[in-house]
Design a protein around this motif. Structure first.
Motif, mmCIF file in Angstrom:
data_model
loop_
_atom_site.group_PDB
_atom_site.id
_atom_site.type_symbol
_atom_site.label_atom_id
_atom_site.label_comp_id
_atom_site.label_asym_id
_atom_site.label_seq_id
_atom_site.Cartn_x
_atom_site.Cartn_y
_atom_site.Cartn_z
ATOM 1 N N ARG A 227 0.867 -1.179 0.000
ATOM 2 C CA ARG A 227 0.000 0.000 0.000
ATOM 3 C C ARG A 227 0.899 1.221 0.000
ATOM 4 N NH1 ARG A 227 -4.712 1.394 0.023
ATOM 5 N NH2 ARG A 227 -5.559 -0.639 0.449
ATOM 6 N N TRP B 99 -6.127 1.589 4.972
ATOM 7 C CA TRP B 99 -4.841 1.608 5.687
ATOM 8 C C TRP B 99 -4.909 0.730 6.942
ATOM 9 C CZ3 TRP B 99 -0.112 2.690 4.328
ATOM 10 C CH2 TRP B 99 0.132 3.572 3.274
ATOM 11 N N ALA C 130 -6.161 10.068 7.316
ATOM 12 C CA ALA C 130 -6.333 9.781 5.894
ATOM 13 C C ALA C 130 -7.223 10.860 5.274
ATOM 14 C CB ALA C 130 -6.962 8.403 5.725
ATOM 15 N N GLU D 274 -10.107 5.399 2.638
ATOM 16 C CA GLU D 274 -8.647 5.307 2.746
ATOM 17 C C GLU D 274 -8.227 4.936 4.163
ATOM 18 O OE1 GLU D 274 -6.456 8.622 1.170
ATOM 19 O OE2 GLU D 274 -7.656 8.623 -0.665
ATOM 20 N N LEU E 289 -0.810 10.332 3.799
ATOM 21 C CA LEU E 289 -1.414 10.405 5.124
ATOM 22 C C LEU E 289 -0.847 11.642 5.800
ATOM 23 C CD1 LEU E 289 -1.030 6.718 6.400
ATOM 24 C CD2 LEU E 289 -3.169 7.841 5.747
#
Length: 145
Positions: free
Chosen positions: A29, A117, A108, A113, A33
């Motif tokens: 990934r 994560w 995020a 998202e 952020l």
């Protein structure tokens, strides 16, 4: 100036922390952020890469190249939890990553998202955490009553 500060305070990661991790190639990934600083509690937008049990961050995607040094590295195998933290930091789409010694906060851009994560880091924690050793197992039946 920030690089001088990081070097003076020992914040640059040890190369052994990410040795053998080809973070620039095919990460599990990667994305933006916002991270809260460890010492100065400001929020900064960083490019994060999750690869081979390491969460690494860079100033931007162009900084995540073969010859670059990450601004920071977390070995997720040593992490205990990853979970939502909107109530803790009072920010939408916030989550936290905790070790025995500290908790780091991230934000995020969207709820999806954030969930992606959390799921990716959670899977990595399970895959890379060390097994419980025999010396850490407590036998409650053998304790005196």
């Amino acid at each position: 100036m920030e690089n001088l500060w990081r070097a003076a305070t020992g914040q640059d990661p040890n190369p052994d922390d990410y040795k053998g991790v080809d973070f620039w190639n095919d990460p599990e990934r990667a994305g933006w952020l916002t991270k809260q600083g460890d010492y100065i509690k400001t929020w900064r937008r960083r490019w994060f890469v999750l690869k081979q049990g390491k969460l690494l961050w860079f100033k931007d995607p162009a900084s995540a190249t073969r010859g670059s040094t990450p601004r920071g590295v977390i070995s997720v195998g040593g992490c205990l939890t990853v979970k939502g933290a909107e109530d803790v930091v009072n920010k939408a789409f916030a989550f936290e990553l905790s070790t025995r010694d500290s908790t780091m906060y991230f934000v995020a851009d969207t709820e999806k998202e954030k969930e992606d994560w959390i799921n990716s880091i959670g899977r990595s924690i399970v895959q890379h955490s060390r097994s419980v050793t025999d010396s850490e197992v407590v036998d409650y039946d053998s304790r005196s009553r």
